[in-house]
Design an enzyme around this catalytic site. Structure first.
Site, PDB file in Angstrom:
ATOM      1  N   LEU A 211       0.681  -1.272  -0.056  1.00 28.09           N
ATOM      2  CA  LEU A 211       0.193  -0.075  -0.017  1.00 28.09           C
ATOM      3  C   LEU A 211       0.887   1.252  -0.036  1.00 28.09           C
ATOM      4  O   LEU A 211       0.794   2.100  -0.930  1.00 28.09           O
ATOM      5  CB  LEU A 211      -0.737  -0.081   1.175  1.00 28.09           C
ATOM      6  CG  LEU A 211      -1.616   1.380   1.785  1.00 28.09           C
ATOM      7  CD1 LEU A 211      -2.706   1.599   0.546  1.00 28.09           C
ATOM      8  CD2 LEU A 211      -2.473   1.177   3.053  1.00 28.09           C
ATOM      9  N   THR A 212       1.898   1.255   0.855  1.00 28.17           N
ATOM     10  CA  THR A 212       2.594   2.371   1.144  1.00 28.17           C
ATOM     11  C   THR A 212       3.412   2.725  -0.104  1.00 28.17           C
ATOM     12  O   THR A 212       3.984   1.943  -0.761  1.00 28.17           O
ATOM     13  CB  THR A 212       3.571   2.428   2.264  1.00 28.17           C
ATOM     14  OG1 THR A 212       2.579   2.145   3.585  1.00 28.17           O
ATOM     15  CG2 THR A 212       4.554   3.490   2.547  1.00 28.17           C
ATOM     16  N   GLU A 213       3.789   4.047  -0.360  1.00 26.98           N
ATOM     17  CA  GLU A 213       4.493   4.634  -1.386  1.00 26.98           C
ATOM     18  C   GLU A 213       5.513   5.561  -0.909  1.00 26.98           C
ATOM     19  O   GLU A 213       5.241   5.975   0.245  1.00 26.98           O
ATOM     20  CB  GLU A 213       3.529   5.147  -2.426  1.00 26.98           C
ATOM     21  CG  GLU A 213       2.669   4.042  -3.140  1.00 26.98           C
ATOM     22  CD  GLU A 213       1.773   4.637  -4.155  1.00 26.98           C
ATOM     23  OE1 GLU A 213       2.048   5.839  -4.494  1.00 26.98           O
ATOM     24  OE2 GLU A 213       1.012   3.722  -4.711  1.00 26.98           O
TER      25      GLU A 213
ATOM     26  N   PHE B 262       8.658   0.354   1.881  1.00 30.04           N
ATOM     27  CA  PHE B 262       8.708  -0.312   3.133  1.00 30.04           C
ATOM     28  C   PHE B 262       7.893  -1.602   3.235  1.00 30.04           C
ATOM     29  O   PHE B 262       6.904  -1.758   4.212  1.00 30.04           O
ATOM     30  CB  PHE B 262       8.186   0.519   4.288  1.00 30.04           C
ATOM     31  CG  PHE B 262       8.979   2.003   4.311  1.00 30.04           C
ATOM     32  CD1 PHE B 262      10.317   1.997   4.131  1.00 30.04           C
ATOM     33  CD2 PHE B 262       8.148   3.010   4.640  1.00 30.04           C
ATOM     34  CE1 PHE B 262      10.810   3.240   4.245  1.00 30.04           C
ATOM     35  CE2 PHE B 262       8.927   4.382   4.716  1.00 30.04           C
ATOM     36  CZ  PHE B 262       9.916   4.434   4.293  1.00 30.04           C
TER      37      PHE B 262
ATOM     38  N   ASP C 269      -8.236  -2.980   9.521  1.00 28.16           N
ATOM     39  CA  ASP C 269      -8.826  -3.034  10.913  1.00 28.16           C
ATOM     40  C   ASP C 269      -8.584  -4.441  11.992  1.00 28.16           C
ATOM     41  O   ASP C 269      -8.358  -4.178  12.996  1.00 28.16           O
ATOM     42  CB  ASP C 269     -10.507  -3.061  10.606  1.00 28.16           C
ATOM     43  CG  ASP C 269     -11.139  -1.884  10.540  1.00 28.16           C
ATOM     44  OD1 ASP C 269     -10.430  -0.647  10.706  1.00 28.16           O
ATOM     45  OD2 ASP C 269     -12.293  -1.831  10.047  1.00 28.16           O
TER      46      ASP C 269
ATOM     47  N   ARG D  69      -4.733  -4.029  12.693  1.00 26.57           N
ATOM     48  CA  ARG D  69      -4.266  -3.234  14.000  1.00 26.57           C
ATOM     49  C   ARG D  69      -4.601  -3.988  15.328  1.00 26.57           C
ATOM     50  O   ARG D  69      -3.850  -3.826  16.203  1.00 26.57           O
ATOM     51  CB  ARG D  69      -5.138  -2.170  13.990  1.00 26.57           C
ATOM     52  CG  ARG D  69      -4.639  -1.228  12.740  1.00 26.57           C
ATOM     53  CD  ARG D  69      -5.569   0.093  12.400  1.00 26.57           C
ATOM     54  NE  ARG D  69      -4.828   0.785  11.343  1.00 26.57           N
ATOM     55  CZ  ARG D  69      -5.340   1.598  10.575  1.00 26.57           C
ATOM     56  NH1 ARG D  69      -6.587   1.825  10.630  1.00 26.57           N
ATOM     57  NH2 ARG D  69      -4.758   2.347   9.530  1.00 26.57           N
TER      58      ARG D  69
ATOM     59  N   HIS E 289      17.503  -1.441  33.925  1.00 28.72           N
ATOM     60  CA  HIS E 289      18.633  -2.174  33.908  1.00 28.72           C
ATOM     61  C   HIS E 289      19.722  -1.001  34.062  1.00 28.72           C
ATOM     62  O   HIS E 289      21.012  -1.506  33.991  1.00 28.72           O
ATOM     63  CB  HIS E 289      18.837  -2.647  32.460  1.00 28.72           C
ATOM     64  CG  HIS E 289      18.179  -3.880  32.373  1.00 28.72           C
ATOM     65  ND1 HIS E 289      16.824  -4.209  32.348  1.00 28.72           N
ATOM     66  CD2 HIS E 289      18.609  -5.171  31.995  1.00 28.72           C
ATOM     67  CE1 HIS E 289      16.497  -5.555  32.106  1.00 28.72           C
ATOM     68  NE2 HIS E 289      17.502  -6.092  31.778  1.00 28.72           N
TER      69      HIS E 289
ATOM     70  N   GLU F 269       1.240  -0.034  10.300  1.00 28.44           N
ATOM     71  CA  GLU F 269      -0.155  -0.292  10.300  1.00 28.44           C
ATOM     72  C   GLU F 269      -0.941   0.878  11.004  1.00 28.44           C
ATOM     73  O   GLU F 269      -2.021   0.678  11.545  1.00 28.44           O
ATOM     74  CB  GLU F 269      -0.597  -1.705  10.936  1.00 28.44           C
ATOM     75  CG  GLU F 269       0.053  -2.755  10.271  1.00 28.44           C
ATOM     76  CD  GLU F 269      -0.566  -3.974  10.092  1.00 28.44           C
ATOM     77  OE1 GLU F 269      -1.565  -4.166  10.548  1.00 28.44           O
ATOM     78  OE2 GLU F 269      -0.020  -5.157  10.015  1.00 28.44           O
ATOM     79  N   GLY F 270      -0.530   2.269  10.788  1.00 30.55           N
ATOM     80  CA  GLY F 270      -1.137   3.256  11.001  1.00 30.55           C
ATOM     81  C   GLY F 270      -0.603   3.885  12.175  1.00 30.55           C
ATOM     82  O   GLY F 270      -0.333   3.160  13.201  1.00 30.55           O
TER      83      GLY F 270
HETATM   84  N1  COS Z   1     -13.759  -0.294   6.400  1.00 30.38           N
HETATM   85  C1  COS Z   1     -14.353  -0.181   5.255  1.00 30.38           C
HETATM   86  N2  COS Z   1     -14.466   0.903   4.627  1.00 30.38           N
HETATM   87  C2  COS Z   1     -13.701   1.962   5.239  1.00 30.38           C
HETATM   88  C3  COS Z   1     -12.984   2.041   6.438  1.00 30.38           C
HETATM   89  C4  COS Z   1     -12.836   0.726   6.988  1.00 30.38           C
HETATM   90  N3  COS Z   1     -12.168   0.512   8.202  1.00 30.38           N
HETATM   91  N4  COS Z   1     -12.303   3.115   6.499  1.00 30.38           N
HETATM   92  C5  COS Z   1     -12.824   3.846   5.818  1.00 30.38           C
HETATM   93  N5  COS Z   1     -13.642   3.154   4.587  1.00 30.38           N
HETATM   94  C6  COS Z   1     -14.121   3.759   3.596  1.00 30.38           C
HETATM   95  C7  COS Z   1     -15.230   4.883   4.042  1.00 30.38           C
HETATM   96  O1  COS Z   1     -16.320   4.408   4.522  1.00 30.38           O
HETATM   97  C8  COS Z   1     -15.132   5.699   2.593  1.00 30.38           C
HETATM   98  O2  COS Z   1     -16.193   5.260   1.777  1.00 30.38           O
HETATM   99  P1  COS Z   1     -17.158   6.057   0.841  1.00 30.38           P
HETATM  100  O3  COS Z   1     -16.448   7.045  -0.101  1.00 30.38           O
HETATM  101  O4  COS Z   1     -17.942   4.982   0.235  1.00 30.38           O
HETATM  102  O5  COS Z   1     -18.010   6.834   1.892  1.00 30.38           O
HETATM  103  C9  COS Z   1     -13.790   5.313   1.864  1.00 30.38           C
HETATM  104  O6  COS Z   1     -13.199   4.196   2.568  1.00 30.38           O
HETATM  105  C10 COS Z   1     -12.859   6.593   2.325  1.00 30.38           C
HETATM  106  O7  COS Z   1     -12.599   6.812   3.785  1.00 30.38           O
HETATM  107  P2  COS Z   1     -12.044   8.213   4.125  1.00 30.38           P
HETATM  108  O8  COS Z   1     -12.713   9.281   3.639  1.00 30.38           O
HETATM  109  O9  COS Z   1     -12.316   7.955   5.705  1.00 30.38           O
HETATM  110  O10 COS Z   1     -10.709   8.066   3.846  1.00 30.38           O
HETATM  111  P3  COS Z   1      -9.227   9.034   3.951  1.00 30.38           P
HETATM  112  O11 COS Z   1      -8.669   9.259   2.812  1.00 30.38           O
HETATM  113  O12 COS Z   1      -9.827  10.129   4.868  1.00 30.38           O
HETATM  114  O13 COS Z   1      -8.440   8.227   4.924  1.00 30.38           O
HETATM  115  C11 COS Z   1      -7.162   7.261   6.722  1.00 30.38           C
HETATM  116  C12 COS Z   1      -8.562   7.630   6.209  1.00 30.38           C
HETATM  117  C13 COS Z   1      -6.440   8.348   7.352  1.00 30.38           C
HETATM  118  C14 COS Z   1      -7.936   6.536   8.290  1.00 30.38           C
HETATM  119  C15 COS Z   1      -6.642   5.902   5.953  1.00 30.38           C
HETATM  120  O14 COS Z   1      -6.117   6.701   5.042  1.00 30.38           O
HETATM  121  C16 COS Z   1      -5.656   5.463   6.914  1.00 30.38           C
HETATM  122  O15 COS Z   1      -5.846   4.391   7.502  1.00 30.38           O
HETATM  123  N6  COS Z   1      -4.274   5.681   6.606  1.00 30.38           N
HETATM  124  C17 COS Z   1      -3.198   5.064   7.298  1.00 30.38           C
HETATM  125  C18 COS Z   1      -2.774   3.994   6.451  1.00 30.38           C
HETATM  126  C19 COS Z   1      -1.944   3.046   7.175  1.00 30.38           C
HETATM  127  O16 COS Z   1      -2.358   2.376   8.025  1.00 30.38           O
HETATM  128  N7  COS Z   1      -0.706   2.855   6.695  1.00 30.38           N
HETATM  129  C20 COS Z   1       0.241   1.812   7.100  1.00 30.38           C
HETATM  130  C21 COS Z   1       0.823   1.202   6.106  1.00 30.38           C
HETATM  131  S1  COS Z   1      -0.094  -0.284   5.610  1.00 30.38           S
HETATM  132  S2  COS Z   1       0.925  -1.743   6.788  1.00 30.38           S
END
Ligand code: COS
Length: 388
Positions: free
Chosen positions: A124-126, A155, A241, A244, A339, A364-365
């Site tokens: 996912l990450t870029e 990463f 979800d 985490r 320690h 993971e966030g």
């Molecule tokens: N489950 C299902 N759908 C989800 C969801 C979830 N947990 N969270 C968001 N969505 C859906 C939303 O409902 C929304 O759908 P609609 O457009 O149909 O309404 C869509 O996804 C976009 O959601 P949102 O507007 O909340 O997205 P954002 O761009 O504001 O991003 C965050 C939200 C910041 C929370 C997200 O980008 C995130 O988790 N970032 C961190 C990423 C991460 O953990 N990276 C680590 C590397 S991966 S190991």
């Protein structure tokens, strides 16, 4: 399906013995060689660790979320690099297909992921897209019955060993946000896919991350996870979800392990003619660490049970990940302090676990992303209650 209590306690006991007898004794060797010995990986396969959560129909153990976190409480007691070896198969590298894959995709990949013959990785990450995961720049252009991927992922855990990548790429360039992103199952060996150099990290030696590069990488249309465009961001969020909660459970395991180490050192080491453990200023650290670890354990279990009951646990998963990762950071820091000078010396494992634990607050966030997820949900509910 939930295991019967006898089978579950047998599984947890077997994992506990594996951690105590095989993993913890190998920690120094793994940290110094930056590699997990093949016989340990084979032991992980034999125990079924790669398939803890893969559905039973596909050869996995099909653990419920509660069972998974109970297993991870144990696995988390060893240095985190060990868990990384199979955790992408249990979590982010497998769940996209398990949750949203087509029946054909599940049949093709889940058995190999469950056995560990396939190592799965989550891309996912870029370079320019970290916390803002909806802004994915990697593109997937439709050409006939194929998609052509271009871009770089950064990463990516286990990318060096992975044979299958869950890749988030933008299929609709006119949609700048999450709605234009799709998920793909991309096999290693596909022309145009390459991996970069292994990064040198602060800790968790033995676990490897590197770039995954796509240059006109052509995959069949059947690689689109779920067969529907525009669902990739949601797939990623659903995977996270669950991921985490898994990470939070790993933090609980490590917290409990570090507290044991802290106490063992404090009862054995004497200063001013008494064991360190008798000094009240240090006792406060033991008590705070116990309360931190216990609170984290309770949160993780509660959220896991709610998820098993079919509830949406995005907020609880973020609370648990935030609290447990911050808690293990505090505990690892106190352990170095208890320690004293030895806490800064490599031979004592306090400094290694301190560096290893630091990553939990980032991947993971980040903690700040968890805060945003929690606060966004709370304010939306409050506005709805106020009729706004
Ligand atoms: N489950 C299902 N759908 C989800 C969801 C979830 N947990 N969270 C968001 N969505 C859906 C939303 O409902 C929304 O759908 P609609 O457009 O149909 O309404 C869509 O996804 C976009 O959601 P949102 O507007 O909340 O997205 P954002 O761009 O504001 O991003 C965050 C939200 C910041 C929370 C997200 O980008 C995130 O988790 N970032 C961190 C990423 C991460 O953990 N990276 C680590 C590397 S991966 S190991």
């Amino acid at each position: 399906m939930a295991l019967d209590p006898g089978t579950l306690s047998q599984l947890i006991g077997t994992i506990r013995r594996f951690v105590d007898e095989r993993l913890i004794p190998a920690e120094t060797e793994v940290a110094e060689s930056d590699a997990i010995p093949d016989e340990i990986v084979a032991g992980m396969r034999d125990l079924g660790l790669f398939g803890l959560t893969a559905p039973e129909d596909y050869g996995g153990l099909g653990l419920t979320m509660e069972e998974e976190v109970l297993a991870v409480f144990e696995l988390g007691r060893a240095a985190p690099a060990f868990r990384s070896m199979f955790a992408t198969n249990v979590g982010i590298g497998m769940q996209g297909i398990a949750i949203d894959g087509t029946p054909e995709q599940k049949a093709k990949y889940l058995p190999g992921l469950a056995s560990g013959d396939i190592i799965g990785s989550f891309a996912l990450t870029e370079p320019e897209v970290g916390s803002d995961a909806g802004s994915v720049r990697t593109t997937a252009r439709r050409e006939g019955d194929a998609y052509v991927l271009n871009g770089t992922k950064r990463f990516i855990t286990n990318a060096t060993h992975a044979s299958l990548f869950t890749v988030m790429a933008r299929t609709d360039p006119s949609q700048k946000g999450a709605a234009g992103v799709s998920a793909f199952a991309v096999e290693r060996g596909t022309p145009g896919l390459s991996t970069g150099k292994v990064e040198k990290k602060m800790g968790q030696q033995g676990a490897h991350v590197c770039d995954v590069i796509f240059e006109d990488c052509r995959v069949p249309a059947s690689a689109l996870i779920g067969g529907v465009e525009g669902q990739g961001f949601k797939t990623a969020m659903k995977v996270l979800d669950k991921g985490r909660l898994h990470i939070a459970a790993a933090c609980v395991g490590l917290s409990e392990r570090i507290l044991d180490d802290m106490l063992a050192y404090a009862v054995g080491r004497r200063q001013f003619g008494r064991p360190l453990a008798d000094f009240q200023l240090l006792q406060a650290m033991f008590a705070d660490s116990k309360a931190d670890a216990y609170a984290a354990r309770c949160m993780v279990l509660d959220a896991a049970r709610k998820r098993d009951a079919g509830e949406d646990v995005s907020v609880e998963a973020s609370c648990a990940k935030m609290f447990a990762s911050e808690a293990v950071g505090r505990i690892a820091d106190r352990n170095v302090q208890v320690h004293g000078g030895n806490g800064y010396i490599r031979e004592y494992r306090a400094e290694q676990l301190y560096r290893d634990a630091r990553l939990f607050r980032i991947y993971e966030g980040t903690t700040q992303i968890q805060q945003i997820i929690i606060a966004k949900a709370l304010t939306a509910e409050a506005k709805a209650r106020a009729g706004l």
